[in-house]
Motif scaffolding. Sequence first.
Motif, PDB file in Angstrom:
ATOM      1  N   ASP A 164     -12.510   5.975   2.910  1.00  0.00           N
ATOM      2  CA  ASP A 164     -11.061   5.795   2.761  1.00  0.00           C
ATOM      3  C   ASP A 164     -10.606   4.443   3.309  1.00  0.00           C
ATOM      4  OD1 ASP A 164     -10.941   8.265   1.600  1.00  0.00           O
ATOM      5  OD2 ASP A 164     -10.103   9.291   3.339  1.00  0.00           O
ATOM      6  N   ILE A 165     -11.144   4.039   4.451  1.00  0.00           N
ATOM      7  CA  ILE A 165     -10.783   2.734   5.011  1.00  0.00           C
ATOM      8  C   ILE A 165     -11.196   1.626   4.055  1.00  0.00           C
ATOM      9  CG2 ILE A 165     -11.227   1.075   6.877  1.00  0.00           C
ATOM     10  CD1 ILE A 165     -11.453   3.466   8.793  1.00  0.00           C
ATOM     11  N   LEU A 166     -12.414   1.705   3.526  1.00  0.00           N
ATOM     12  CA  LEU A 166     -12.880   0.686   2.583  1.00  0.00           C
ATOM     13  C   LEU A 166     -11.973   0.612   1.355  1.00  0.00           C
ATOM     14  CD1 LEU A 166     -16.765   1.166   2.649  1.00  0.00           C
ATOM     15  CD2 LEU A 166     -15.476  -0.785   3.539  1.00  0.00           C
ATOM     16  N   LEU A 171      -7.765  -2.239  -1.666  1.00  0.00           N
ATOM     17  CA  LEU A 171      -6.434  -2.280  -2.275  1.00  0.00           C
ATOM     18  C   LEU A 171      -5.584  -3.401  -1.679  1.00  0.00           C
ATOM     19  CD1 LEU A 171      -5.616   1.533  -2.491  1.00  0.00           C
ATOM     20  CD2 LEU A 171      -5.989  -0.014  -4.414  1.00  0.00           C
ATOM     21  N   LEU A 172      -5.805  -3.689  -0.410  1.00  0.00           N
ATOM     22  CA  LEU A 172      -5.073  -4.762   0.256  1.00  0.00           C
ATOM     23  C   LEU A 172      -5.643  -6.145  -0.077  1.00  0.00           C
ATOM     24  CD1 LEU A 172      -4.539  -3.143   3.778  1.00  0.00           C
ATOM     25  CD2 LEU A 172      -2.811  -3.521   2.013  1.00  0.00           C
ATOM     26  N   ILE A 191     -21.257  -5.566   0.337  1.00  0.00           N
ATOM     27  CA  ILE A 191     -19.976  -6.246   0.538  1.00  0.00           C
ATOM     28  C   ILE A 191     -20.098  -7.550  -0.242  1.00  0.00           C
ATOM     29  CG2 ILE A 191     -18.372  -7.272   2.206  1.00  0.00           C
ATOM     30  CD1 ILE A 191     -18.670  -4.191   2.442  1.00  0.00           C
ATOM     31  N   THR A 192     -19.307  -7.678  -1.311  1.00  0.00           N
ATOM     32  CA  THR A 192     -19.482  -8.823  -2.217  1.00  0.00           C
ATOM     33  C   THR A 192     -18.543  -9.982  -1.914  1.00  0.00           C
ATOM     34  OG1 THR A 192     -17.982  -7.796  -3.821  1.00  0.00           O
ATOM     35  CG2 THR A 192     -20.360  -7.372  -4.083  1.00  0.00           C
ATOM     36  N   LYS A 193     -17.375  -9.676  -1.359  1.00  0.00           N
ATOM     37  CA  LYS A 193     -16.401 -10.745  -1.069  1.00  0.00           C
ATOM     38  C   LYS A 193     -15.418 -10.228  -0.026  1.00  0.00           C
ATOM     39  CE  LYS A 193     -13.103 -13.832  -3.346  1.00  0.00           C
ATOM     40  NZ  LYS A 193     -12.349 -14.106  -4.585  1.00  0.00           N
ATOM     41  N   MET A 194     -14.938 -11.143   0.810  1.00  0.00           N
ATOM     42  CA  MET A 194     -13.934 -10.767   1.797  1.00  0.00           C
ATOM     43  C   MET A 194     -12.884 -11.848   1.918  1.00  0.00           C
ATOM     44  SD  MET A 194     -15.688  -8.588   4.824  1.00  0.00           S
ATOM     45  CE  MET A 194     -14.019  -8.039   5.220  1.00  0.00           C
ATOM     46  N   SER A 195     -11.726 -11.447   2.381  1.00  0.00           N
ATOM     47  CA  SER A 195     -10.628 -12.376   2.645  1.00  0.00           C
ATOM     48  C   SER A 195     -10.001 -11.990   3.970  1.00  0.00           C
ATOM     49  CB  SER A 195      -9.592 -12.289   1.530  1.00  0.00           C
ATOM     50  OG  SER A 195      -8.440 -13.054   1.858  1.00  0.00           O
ATOM     51  N   ASN A 196      -9.457 -12.955   4.661  1.00  0.00           N
ATOM     52  CA  ASN A 196      -8.746 -12.621   5.899  1.00  0.00           C
ATOM     53  C   ASN A 196      -7.240 -12.534   5.674  1.00  0.00           C
ATOM     54  OD1 ASN A 196      -8.134 -15.305   5.565  1.00  0.00           O
ATOM     55  ND2 ASN A 196      -8.865 -15.973   7.564  1.00  0.00           N
ATOM     56  N   LYS A 197      -6.828 -12.580   4.405  1.00  0.00           N
ATOM     57  CA  LYS A 197      -5.410 -12.470   4.056  1.00  0.00           C
ATOM     58  C   LYS A 197      -5.207 -11.308   3.089  1.00  0.00           C
ATOM     59  CE  LYS A 197      -4.249 -17.344   4.570  1.00  0.00           C
ATOM     60  NZ  LYS A 197      -3.724 -18.535   3.882  1.00  0.00           N
ATOM     61  N   VAL A 198      -4.176 -10.530   3.319  1.00  0.00           N
ATOM     62  CA  VAL A 198      -3.844  -9.437   2.415  1.00  0.00           C
ATOM     63  C   VAL A 198      -3.525 -10.030   1.051  1.00  0.00           C
ATOM     64  CG1 VAL A 198      -2.139  -7.645   1.890  1.00  0.00           C
ATOM     65  CG2 VAL A 198      -3.010  -7.889   4.213  1.00  0.00           C
ATOM     66  N   GLY A 199      -4.086  -9.430   0.022  1.00  0.00           N
ATOM     67  CA  GLY A 199      -3.909  -9.937  -1.336  1.00  0.00           C
ATOM     68  C   GLY A 199      -4.996 -10.882  -1.758  1.00  0.00           C
ATOM     69  N   GLY A 200      -5.974 -11.112  -0.849  1.00  0.00           N
ATOM     70  CA  GLY A 200      -7.116 -11.953  -1.182  1.00  0.00           C
ATOM     71  C   GLY A 200      -6.753 -13.401  -1.182  1.00  0.00           C
TER      72      GLY A 200
END
Length: 200
Positions: A164-166, A171-172, A191-200
Amino acid sequence: MKIEDNSRQVPSIEKYTADKKYCDLLYGVLQEMSYSETIGGVTTRYVNKSDFSYESLGGRIGLKRVATSKKFKNLIDLGLISEIPSEKRYRLDYLDKSVASLIPYETLRKLNNSLNHNAISLFVYLLKRYIANNEQEYVVTMAQMKNFIGIATTTTSNNDVIIDILEVLKLLGLVDYEYRQVEKDKTNLFITKMSNKVGG
Protein backbone atom coordinates in the motif's frame (compact mmCIF):
# COMPACT_ATOMS: atom_id res chain seq x y z
CA MET A 1 -20.00 8.25 -7.39
CA LYS A 2 -20.73 4.60 -6.62
CA ILE A 3 -20.68 3.48 -2.99
CA GLU A 4 -18.52 0.38 -2.80
CA ASP A 5 -19.46 -2.72 -0.86
CA ASN A 6 -17.71 -3.00 2.50
CA SER A 7 -17.29 0.79 2.77
CA ARG A 8 -16.54 2.33 6.17
CA GLN A 9 -17.86 5.54 7.68
CA VAL A 10 -15.50 8.40 8.47
CA PRO A 11 -16.57 11.69 10.08
CA SER A 12 -16.72 14.48 7.51
CA ILE A 13 -17.80 17.58 9.42
CA GLU A 14 -15.73 19.99 11.48
CA LYS A 15 -17.54 19.05 14.69
CA TYR A 16 -15.29 15.99 14.63
CA THR A 17 -12.47 16.73 12.20
CA ALA A 18 -11.52 20.07 13.77
CA ASP A 19 -11.78 18.77 17.34
CA LYS A 20 -8.34 18.34 18.90
CA LYS A 21 -9.62 15.19 20.59
CA TYR A 22 -10.31 13.49 17.25
CA CYS A 23 -7.62 11.29 15.71
CA ASP A 24 -8.62 10.42 12.15
CA LEU A 25 -5.87 7.83 11.74
CA LEU A 26 -6.85 5.95 14.91
CA TYR A 27 -10.52 6.01 13.98
CA GLY A 28 -9.65 4.89 10.45
CA VAL A 29 -7.64 1.95 11.79
CA LEU A 30 -10.54 0.92 14.04
CA GLN A 31 -12.93 1.08 11.08
CA GLU A 32 -10.50 -1.02 9.04
CA MET A 33 -10.31 -3.63 11.82
CA SER A 34 -14.06 -3.71 12.44
CA TYR A 35 -16.57 -6.35 11.44
CA SER A 36 -20.31 -5.97 10.88
CA GLU A 37 -23.09 -7.73 12.71
CA THR A 38 -26.82 -7.42 12.12
CA ILE A 39 -29.02 -7.59 15.21
CA GLY A 40 -32.76 -7.02 14.91
CA GLY A 41 -32.38 -5.73 11.35
CA VAL A 42 -29.79 -3.12 12.35
CA THR A 43 -26.24 -3.56 11.07
CA THR A 44 -23.48 -2.26 13.31
CA ARG A 45 -19.69 -2.45 13.22
CA TYR A 46 -17.70 -3.81 16.18
CA VAL A 47 -14.11 -4.33 17.28
CA ASN A 48 -13.34 -7.05 19.83
CA LYS A 49 -11.19 -6.06 22.80
CA SER A 50 -9.08 -9.15 22.19
CA ASP A 51 -8.21 -7.96 18.66
CA PHE A 52 -5.94 -5.13 19.74
CA SER A 53 -3.90 -3.50 22.48
CA TYR A 54 -3.04 0.17 22.87
CA GLU A 55 0.53 -0.78 22.03
CA SER A 56 -0.45 -2.45 18.74
CA LEU A 57 -2.76 0.42 17.81
CA GLY A 58 0.01 2.86 18.66
CA GLY A 59 2.34 1.00 16.34
CA ARG A 60 -0.13 1.50 13.49
CA ILE A 61 -0.48 5.25 14.03
CA GLY A 62 3.02 6.09 15.24
CA LEU A 63 2.21 6.89 18.87
CA LYS A 64 3.25 5.51 22.25
CA ARG A 65 0.82 3.31 24.19
CA VAL A 66 -0.16 6.05 26.69
CA ALA A 67 -0.90 8.60 23.95
CA THR A 68 -2.89 6.01 22.01
CA SER A 69 -4.92 5.13 25.11
CA LYS A 70 -5.77 8.81 25.59
CA LYS A 71 -6.81 9.23 21.95
CA PHE A 72 -8.91 6.07 22.13
CA LYS A 73 -10.74 7.39 25.19
CA ASN A 74 -11.25 10.69 23.34
CA LEU A 75 -13.10 8.81 20.60
CA ILE A 76 -15.43 7.46 23.31
CA ASP A 77 -15.93 10.99 24.67
CA LEU A 78 -16.80 12.20 21.16
CA GLY A 79 -19.48 9.53 20.85
CA LEU A 80 -17.76 7.73 17.98
CA ILE A 81 -17.25 4.46 19.81
CA SER A 82 -18.94 2.85 22.81
CA GLU A 83 -17.66 0.16 25.11
CA ILE A 84 -19.89 -2.88 25.68
CA PRO A 85 -18.24 -4.48 28.75
CA SER A 86 -20.60 -7.48 28.89
CA GLU A 87 -19.65 -8.44 25.31
CA LYS A 88 -15.95 -7.54 25.62
CA ARG A 89 -16.07 -5.39 22.53
CA TYR A 90 -16.53 -1.84 21.26
CA ARG A 91 -19.29 -0.58 19.00
CA LEU A 92 -18.42 1.94 16.29
CA ASP A 93 -21.46 4.13 16.65
CA TYR A 94 -23.47 4.82 13.51
CA LEU A 95 -23.13 8.32 12.10
CA ASP A 96 -25.77 9.83 9.86
CA LYS A 97 -24.68 10.43 6.25
CA SER A 98 -24.97 14.16 6.91
CA VAL A 99 -21.95 13.98 9.25
CA ALA A 100 -19.96 11.07 7.79
CA SER A 101 -18.71 9.87 4.43
CA LEU A 102 -18.35 6.28 3.28
CA ILE A 103 -14.84 5.30 2.22
CA PRO A 104 -14.14 2.04 0.36
CA TYR A 105 -12.32 -0.41 2.61
CA GLU A 106 -9.29 -0.66 0.32
CA THR A 107 -8.93 3.12 0.06
CA LEU A 108 -9.16 3.46 3.84
CA ARG A 109 -6.61 0.69 4.31
CA LYS A 110 -4.20 2.42 1.92
CA LEU A 111 -4.57 5.71 3.78
CA ASN A 112 -4.11 4.01 7.15
CA ASN A 113 -1.05 2.10 5.98
CA SER A 114 0.61 4.91 4.09
CA LEU A 115 -0.13 8.09 6.01
CA ASN A 116 2.15 7.40 8.91
CA HIS A 117 5.85 7.42 9.74
CA ASN A 118 6.35 4.15 7.86
CA ALA A 119 5.62 5.80 4.51
CA ILE A 120 8.27 8.45 5.03
CA SER A 121 10.81 5.95 6.33
CA LEU A 122 10.23 3.58 3.42
CA PHE A 123 10.51 6.41 0.91
CA VAL A 124 13.80 7.61 2.42
CA TYR A 125 15.15 4.05 2.38
CA LEU A 126 14.29 3.51 -1.29
CA LEU A 127 15.59 6.94 -2.33
CA LYS A 128 18.90 6.49 -0.51
CA ARG A 129 19.45 3.14 -2.25
CA TYR A 130 18.52 4.66 -5.62
CA ILE A 131 21.08 7.46 -5.19
CA ALA A 132 23.72 5.00 -3.96
CA ASN A 133 23.10 2.97 -7.14
CA ASN A 134 23.88 6.01 -9.34
CA GLU A 135 20.17 6.57 -9.93
CA GLN A 136 19.85 3.25 -11.75
CA GLU A 137 17.21 0.59 -11.14
CA TYR A 138 17.78 -2.00 -8.45
CA VAL A 139 16.09 -5.00 -6.82
CA VAL A 140 14.58 -4.67 -3.37
CA THR A 141 13.04 -7.41 -1.23
CA MET A 142 10.02 -7.34 1.01
CA ALA A 143 12.23 -8.41 3.94
CA GLN A 144 14.63 -5.50 3.40
CA MET A 145 11.78 -3.00 3.40
CA LYS A 146 10.09 -4.57 6.42
CA ASN A 147 13.36 -4.60 8.35
CA PHE A 148 13.91 -0.93 7.64
CA ILE A 149 10.55 0.19 8.99
CA GLY A 150 10.62 -2.30 11.87
CA ILE A 151 7.78 -4.68 11.08
CA ALA A 152 7.85 -8.48 11.28
CA THR A 153 9.63 -10.28 8.46
CA THR A 154 8.49 -13.75 9.53
CA THR A 155 4.95 -13.34 8.19
CA THR A 156 3.32 -12.35 4.92
CA SER A 157 0.18 -11.06 6.64
CA ASN A 158 1.70 -7.58 6.80
CA ASN A 159 2.76 -7.45 3.12
CA ASP A 160 -0.17 -5.10 2.47
CA VAL A 161 1.56 -2.44 4.58
CA ILE A 162 4.51 -2.34 2.16
CA ILE A 163 2.40 -2.79 -0.99
CA ASP A 164 0.00 0.00 0.00
CA ILE A 165 2.82 2.43 0.80
CA LEU A 166 4.50 1.67 -2.53
CA GLU A 167 1.24 2.23 -4.41
CA VAL A 168 0.65 5.58 -2.74
CA LEU A 169 4.25 6.67 -3.30
CA LYS A 170 3.82 5.74 -6.97
CA LEU A 171 0.58 7.73 -7.20
CA LEU A 172 2.46 10.70 -5.75
CA GLY A 173 5.08 10.33 -8.48
CA LEU A 174 7.85 9.57 -5.99
CA VAL A 175 8.65 6.03 -7.10
CA ASP A 176 8.21 3.80 -10.13
CA TYR A 177 8.56 0.04 -9.80
CA GLU A 178 7.72 -3.19 -11.54
CA TYR A 179 7.62 -6.89 -10.82
CA ARG A 180 9.66 -9.10 -13.15
CA GLN A 181 9.78 -12.85 -13.32
CA VAL A 182 13.48 -13.75 -13.16
CA GLU A 183 13.09 -17.50 -12.79
CA LYS A 184 10.24 -19.95 -13.18
CA ASP A 185 9.01 -19.54 -9.60
CA LYS A 186 10.70 -16.28 -8.65
CA THR A 187 9.57 -12.70 -9.16
CA ASN A 188 11.67 -9.73 -8.13
CA LEU A 189 10.58 -6.18 -7.34
CA PHE A 190 12.62 -3.60 -9.25
CA ILE A 191 12.70 0.06 -8.25
CA THR A 192 13.02 1.59 -11.72
CA LYS A 193 12.90 5.33 -11.04
CA MET A 194 12.58 7.71 -8.12
CA SER A 195 11.99 11.39 -7.54
CA ASN A 196 12.33 13.51 -4.45
CA LYS A 197 9.43 15.72 -5.56
CA VAL A 198 5.75 14.84 -5.56
CA GLY A 199 4.60 14.51 -9.15
CA GLY A 200 7.99 13.27 -10.31
